[in-house]
Design an enzyme around this catalytic site. Structure first.
Site, PDB file in Angstrom:
ATOM      1  N   ALA A  58       7.748   5.807   0.493  1.00  0.00           N
ATOM      2  CA  ALA A  58       8.268   7.136   0.830  1.00  0.00           C
ATOM      3  C   ALA A  58       7.890   7.489   2.256  1.00  0.00           C
ATOM      4  CB  ALA A  58       7.704   8.188  -0.135  1.00  0.00           C
ATOM      5  N   ASP A  59       8.684   8.366   2.850  1.00  0.00           N
ATOM      6  CA  ASP A  59       8.361   8.895   4.166  1.00  0.00           C
ATOM      7  C   ASP A  59       8.846  10.338   4.234  1.00  0.00           C
ATOM      8  OD1 ASP A  59       7.352   7.679   6.919  1.00  0.00           O
ATOM      9  OD2 ASP A  59       8.788   9.284   7.325  1.00  0.00           O
ATOM     10  N   THR A  60       7.975  11.215   4.672  1.00  0.00           N
ATOM     11  CA  THR A  60       8.302  12.636   4.771  1.00  0.00           C
ATOM     12  C   THR A  60       8.380  13.035   6.229  1.00  0.00           C
ATOM     13  OG1 THR A  60       7.174  13.105   2.678  1.00  0.00           O
ATOM     14  CG2 THR A  60       7.558  14.975   4.145  1.00  0.00           C
TER      15      THR A  60
END
Length: 192
Positions: free
Chosen positions: A71-73
């Protein structure tokens, strides 16, 4: 919850680990350093999805029947992407830019197995009240948000005193859109 195959989380984030564990899903953590650069032509959700997929690809050759989640925010103020600040001045400038405005938090997620790759994202709109310089300074000195996109954690002091409302998933802002992730794991037959 029963899994059809072992699950790996490729993240050092204590928040992501906690959120995934809260779903009652067993997983192991596997982390490797991956460059977080992206092509300049990408915008907003495309960036978050690209980075999540890019991270997952770094694990592809080592998968042996497991499914891996990456994941990457990112934090977007208009078309400007606010990454992790490198120092106090950078964090102060970011929080000052977010003060009194709405911005979007976008988390891209990738679920990768040897057979398939699924990439999706979730977007939450966050509304900050006008923040004083004293509030910004206090938060940065106390919480050192240098590992957080946009220089803040919604679950920390600044979130409690500075965020007026959100539209969308709270957990997405923390770093993992668990409702969408859960639905995708079910849809892919990874969760029974």
């Amino acid at each position: 919850m029963n899994l059809s195959r072992p699950l790996l989380l490729a993240s050092n984030s204590p928040r992501r680990k906690e959120l995934l564990a809260s779903l009652g899903i067993a997983f192991d953590v596997k982390v490797k350093e991956v460059q977080e650069d992206f092509p300049d032509h990408l915008k907003r959700a495309e960036i978050a999805e690209y980075l999540a997929a890019h991270k997952a690809e770094a694990y592809r050759e080592n998968l042996q029947g497991e499914a891996i989640i990456t994941a990457d925010t990112i934090v977007c103020l208009g078309d400007r992407v606010l990454n992790k600040p490198i120092d106090y001045a950078g964090a102060f400038e970011m929080l000052q830019a977010l003060s009194g405005k709405a911005h979007e938090v976008i988390t891209g997620v990738c679920i990768l197995t040897q057979e398939q790759k699924t990439v999706f994202h979730d977007t939450t709109t966050v509304y900050f009240k006008p923040l004083s310089e004293t509030e910004i300074s206090y938060y940065i000195k106390q919480y050192k948000p240098y590992d957080k996109a946009g220089a803040y954690g919604i679950q920390e002091w600044i979130g409690m005193v500075g965020i007026e409302k959100i539209e969308g998933s709270y957990f997405n802002v923390v770093g993992l859109p668990v409702q969408k992730l859960y639905a995708q794991l079910q849809a892919l037959g990874l969760l029974a």
